[in-house]
Design an enzyme around this catalytic site. Structure first.
Site, PDB file in Angstrom:
ATOM      1  N   HIS A   6      48.771  32.104  28.073  1.00  0.00           N
ATOM      2  CA  HIS A   6      50.367  32.332  28.268  1.00  0.00           C
ATOM      3  C   HIS A   6      50.706  31.329  29.411  1.00  0.00           C
ATOM      4  CE1 HIS A   6      49.516  35.975  26.295  1.00  0.00           C
ATOM      5  NE2 HIS A   6      50.845  36.338  26.315  1.00  0.00           N
ATOM      6  N   ASN A  28      41.686  30.848  32.458  1.00  0.00           N
ATOM      7  CA  ASN A  28      42.740  31.820  31.941  1.00  0.00           C
ATOM      8  C   ASN A  28      42.700  33.347  32.576  1.00  0.00           C
ATOM      9  OD1 ASN A  28      44.979  32.747  30.100  1.00  0.00           O
ATOM     10  ND2 ASN A  28      43.474  33.395  28.924  1.00  0.00           N
TER      11      ASN A  28
END
Length: 278
Positions: free
Chosen positions: A130, A162
């Site tokens: 994201h 991440n």
């Protein structure tokens, strides 16, 4: 006259057990904003009405997408966002939307031939990372689901990045809302050169079969915070690889102009600010 306060990043780890901090410090450097930024807001206007483009303008096209909790510009060639912009406050971070109710989806606002596809990530070895975090969009289910569109994603190393250091950095930015009225964050990918045999090359993996989505070498976050009439500005550039949780955030603190030059972007150009030497 606006003033920008130089950001001071505490030299502490950003790991799960650490509490990272961004503050103005006791004696912040204050820069008077004497010269305006160059006006970078420009459009084609009627410039396509000429003999050379009589039968059409080929591009490039950067699709601009406005969602509930973010805005983004999508790069059709790399199948990644150019940038994703957010505005965070204590109030707009509130909500009860659950990410377990959201699924990753292809963005139908992008033409199929230029779209990132779910199959591109399948067994690629990379996470769908994201740019606007799901945790920033708890406002409602719609806002949450919009963060799972692939136009908000880019390939990221999973373990150590991440799922760890990058996630801690996202939480760090959210925590700034406890100290500042408004937090503006722009995140995105970078494709930086490496030196081999005395020469510089830009090299990045492309995932998908056939290859479709570029894998960034680095990621940036540019953060503008506002408290009353004062602004603070900072930028971070992180490699797309596992990073030890004990690594100080200061290791990735860079001048905003460094990110601008690398990304071909200008941040917060409606504010006047002095130049910062990279």
């Amino acid at each position: 006259m606006f003033k920008i306060l130089a950001v001071v990043v505490a030299s502490i780890s950003i790991g799960a057990s650490a509490v990272p901090a961004l503050s103005q410090g006791n004696d912040p450097y204050i820069f008077d904003l004497d010269s305006p930024q160059l006006d970078v807001r420009a459009s084609l206007g009627d410039n396509t009405d000429n003999e050379f483009l009589k039968y059409g303008y080929p591009g490039p096209v950067s699709d601009f997408l406005l969602r509930s909790r973010y805005a983004t510009s999508f790069n059709r060639a790399l199948r990644n966002p150019n940038w994703v912009a957010e505005h965070l406050t204590l109030a707009n971070l509130n909500g009860t939307a659950d990410r377990s109710n959201a699924d990753f989806k292809e963005d139908k606002d992008i033409p199929v031939m230029f779209r990132a596809h779910l199959k591109d990530y399948y067994r690629s070895g990379f996470d769908r990372g994201h740019m606007c975090p799901a945790a920033d969009a708890k406002k409602d289910d719609q806002a949450m689901k919009e963060t799972f569109l692939l136009t908000n994603m880019t390939p990221q190393v999973g373990v150590g990045f991440n799922r760890n250091y990058w996630a801690y950095l996202e939480a760090f930015v959210r925590d700034l809302t406890k100290s500042f009225d408004d937090v503006y964050c722009i995140s995105g990918p970078l494709y930086l050169p490496v030196q081999e045999d005395g020469k510089w090359y830009v090299k990045y993996q492309v995932i998908g079969n056939p290859p479709n989505v570029a894998v960034p070498t680095h990621f940036f976050k540019v953060v503008l915070v506002k408290q009353g009439s004062d602004f603070s500005l900072g930028a971070f550039a992180l490699p797309n690889k596992a990073i030890d949780n004990s690594t100080p955030l200061t290791d990735f603190d860079v001048p905003v102009e460094t990110v601008e030059k690398a990304a071909g972007l200008v941040f917060f150009d409606k504010l006047e600010r002095t130049s910062v030497t990279p």
